[in-house]
Design an enzyme around this catalytic site. Structure first.
Site, PDB file in Angstrom:
ATOM      1  N   ASP A   1       0.837  -1.204   0.000  1.00 24.20           N
ATOM      2  CA  ASP A   1       0.000   0.000   0.000  1.00 24.20           C
ATOM      3  C   ASP A   1       0.872   1.254   0.000  1.00 24.20           C
ATOM      4  O   ASP A   1       1.822   1.358   0.782  1.00 24.20           O
ATOM      5  CB  ASP A   1      -0.896   0.039   1.233  1.00 24.20           C
ATOM      6  CG  ASP A   1      -1.892  -1.109   1.264  1.00 24.20           C
ATOM      7  OD1 ASP A   1      -2.193  -1.658   0.181  1.00 24.20           O
ATOM      8  OD2 ASP A   1      -2.364  -1.440   2.365  1.00 24.20           O
TER       9      ASP A   1
ATOM     10  N   ASP B   1      -0.513  -3.540  -4.359  1.00 23.77           N
ATOM     11  CA  ASP B   1      -1.836  -3.672  -3.753  1.00 23.77           C
ATOM     12  C   ASP B   1      -2.596  -2.369  -3.963  1.00 23.77           C
ATOM     13  O   ASP B   1      -2.931  -2.030  -5.087  1.00 23.77           O
ATOM     14  CB  ASP B   1      -1.719  -4.054  -2.281  1.00 23.77           C
ATOM     15  CG  ASP B   1      -3.054  -4.522  -1.693  1.00 23.77           C
ATOM     16  OD1 ASP B   1      -4.027  -4.674  -2.458  1.00 23.77           O
ATOM     17  OD2 ASP B   1      -3.127  -4.727  -0.480  1.00 23.77           O
TER      18      ASP B   1
ATOM     19  N   ARG C   1     -12.147  -0.100  -6.946  1.00 22.95           N
ATOM     20  CA  ARG C   1     -11.990   0.424  -5.578  1.00 22.95           C
ATOM     21  C   ARG C   1     -11.635   1.914  -5.571  1.00 22.95           C
ATOM     22  O   ARG C   1     -10.555   2.315  -5.158  1.00 22.95           O
ATOM     23  CB  ARG C   1     -10.946  -0.371  -4.796  1.00 22.95           C
ATOM     24  CG  ARG C   1     -11.270  -1.843  -4.694  1.00 22.95           C
ATOM     25  CD  ARG C   1     -10.300  -2.570  -3.781  1.00 22.95           C
ATOM     26  NE  ARG C   1     -10.623  -3.995  -3.684  1.00 22.95           N
ATOM     27  CZ  ARG C   1     -10.004  -4.859  -2.905  1.00 22.95           C
ATOM     28  NH1 ARG C   1      -9.010  -4.445  -2.134  1.00 22.95           N
ATOM     29  NH2 ARG C   1     -10.366  -6.123  -2.883  1.00 22.95           N
TER      30      ARG C   1
END
Length: 504
Positions: free
Chosen positions: A156, A185, A238
């Site tokens: 991340d 990610d 997302r």
């Protein structure tokens, strides 16, 4: 994921098919920290504390560990490139850090801000855990991996978890070079009790996953979160994924969402106001689950957006998005019209844009008055060498109190002064030709009244420095015709006796 050039084409909207929902009104605009980060006591980061500079990740950890306590306010100005290789674990009573990741763990009252065009965190993530009142501003975080080499922060760019609250992620550039298959990610993840967050004026690009609020269908105690004036470009999905969380999502610009976009599920709720969606698929709805979420929509533009047919695990909001819930917003804000969002967001979002913001009326303004000081150490009182270039220059300002004059700050006398009509205002020095300045001295007639300030290149609106109190201010040598000292807070009416400027 779909491969696109890193730079976003910023051409005006053409003749593509556009669908718009009716626009609704909103309360008055606010400045500085906005959205849900203003709630629950507010978010000020390291304001009021010391300021230090760091050129390595180890130095960032040393700054955190060198505080008197884990809650002592601190602003860390970051320059250069931070890597896994220059980020070591540092131990101390006021910190808990680890090598290979920027660890903001079990601390509070911290600002991390990139200097000038912004610092670069190259293949190294920023990890917030068990922390509160944190600001991350004007940095670039790129190519953080969870597999391959080097790895950092679970892949991340910015990750928040384990009872994190009151965070402002502002004016940053976050990007990857692919999706999960390439080892990456998310760009921004929030989980395990992350609450009262605002994500504003960021660029998120070239990633399989933009980010999530809630890591699983049982991780439902996160949010609320505000997302506004962000650019999402070439993201598979997302933007964000909301599991049980409430989000206010307004004035964002979405380009090339390849699979899906805003995805409230498992009771998640999204208020989606005045966003611009372009060349994208399934930009809003509940996807990949039979656990529904809901949305309230208003004023959005859908420019060449395609929609899938509903199925057992996909419930797209389009092709004619309608509200199926109602979400009350507890803070003041103002909406730009959706039609100007591409222009406003491409001018303001990301690191190195001078922390410029929208004024809520489709125009760009310098940093708002209540932005916490973030870009310079406290000024000293040592006068610089060389001649005062303000002598013989011109002066103007935003207002002046009775009996004071703009010209009083450039007359070489501390016996005269300028004061704004209120407690805040601008005073400027200007020249007929470009002049190189690297130091400024602000002298008060009545000492100790000036609080927070910004020093601006008035030609461009760029912030040269920010801080508190009068004294000497140094910054990178800049050629300009006009320089502005903007007072944004004061303990009483400020009285500026002299605004001196120097080349060195």
């Amino acid at each position: 994921m779909k491969r696109l050039p890193a730079a976003l084409a910023t051409a005006a909207v053409g003749a593509a098919t556009v669908a718009a929902l009716p626009m609704t009104g909103a309360a008055a605009a606010t400045g500085g920290v906005t959205g849900y980060a203003t709630q629950n006591g507010g978010t000020t980061g390291g304001a009021g504390g010391t300021t230090v500079k760091a050129t390595t990740g180890t130095a960032i950890h040393q700054a955190l560990c060198g505080r008197a306590s884990s809650s002592t306010p601190i602003t860390i100005q970051v320059e250069g490139t931070i890597t896994v290789g220059n980020t070591a674990k540092v131990s101390g009573t006021s910190c808990t850090t680890a090598a290979g990741v920027i660890e903001i763990k079990e601390v509070s009252n911290v600002t991390i801000v990139g200097v000038g065009a912004g610092a670069v965190f190259d293949q190294i993530g920023i990890h917030l855990r068990g922390s509160a009142n944190i600001i991350v501003q004007n940095v670039t975080v790129r190519n953080v991996k969870k597999s391959g080499s080097p790895t950092s922060n679970g892949g991340d760019a910015i990750g928040m978890e384990s009872n994190v609250h009151n965070v402002w992620i502002d004016h940053n550039t976050l990007y990857a070079s692919g999706g999960e298959d390439e080892g990456y990610d998310s760009l921004i993840d929030m989980k395990a009790g992350t609450t009262y967050v605002t994500v504003s004026y960021n660029t998120l690009r070239n990633s399989g996953r933009g980010g999530l609020v809630g890591s699983s269908d049982s991780d439902l105690a996160n949010g609320p979160v505000t997302f506004h004036h962000n650019l999402y470009e070439n993201i598979d999905s997302r933007t964000p994924l909301l599991r049980g969380a409430t989000a206010h999502i307004y004035n964002n610009y979405y380009v090339n969402l390849n699979e899906s976009g805003i995805n409230p599920r498992a009771g998640g709720k999204a208020r989606v106001d005045n966003n611009y969606f372009k060349n994208s698929k399934d930009v809003l709805g509940t996807f990949y689950t039979d656990l529904p979420g809901s949305w309230q929509v208003s004023g959005n533009i859908f420019d060449n957006v395609t929609w899938s047919a509903p199925s057992d695990e996909n419930n797209p909001a389009g092709p004619d998005p309608r509200s199926n819930t109602s979400i009350s917003i507890p803070y003041a804000y103002q909406l730009d019209a959706a039609g100007c969002v591409p222009q406003i967001v491409t001018a303001t979002a990301g690191a190195g844009t001078g922390l410029q913001v929208s004024n809520g009326s489709c125009s760009v303004t310098p940093p708002p008055a209540t932005t916490p000081p973030t870009t310079t150490p406290p000024p000293t009182t040592t006068p610089p060498s060389g001649g005062n270039l303000s002598i013989g220059a011109g002066a103007d300002g935003s207002s002046k109190a009775s009996g004071t004059s703009y010209g009083n700050v450039i007359d070489g006398s501390t016996g005269t002064s300028w004061s704004p009509a209120g407690s805040t205002g601008d005073i400027s020095v200007k020249w007929g030709a470009a002049t190189t300045i690297s130091r400024v001295v602000i002298k008060e007639s009545a000492a100790g009244r000036i609080g927070a300030w910004h020093l601006l290149n008035a030609d461009t609106g760029a912030v040269l420095s920010s801080g508190t109190g009068a004294g000497t201010i140094t910054f990178a040598a800049t050629s300009l015709k006009k320089i502005t000292f903007r007072i944004t807070s004061a303990s009483a009416t400020p009285t500026v006796a002299e605004f001196e400027t120097y080349a060195s």
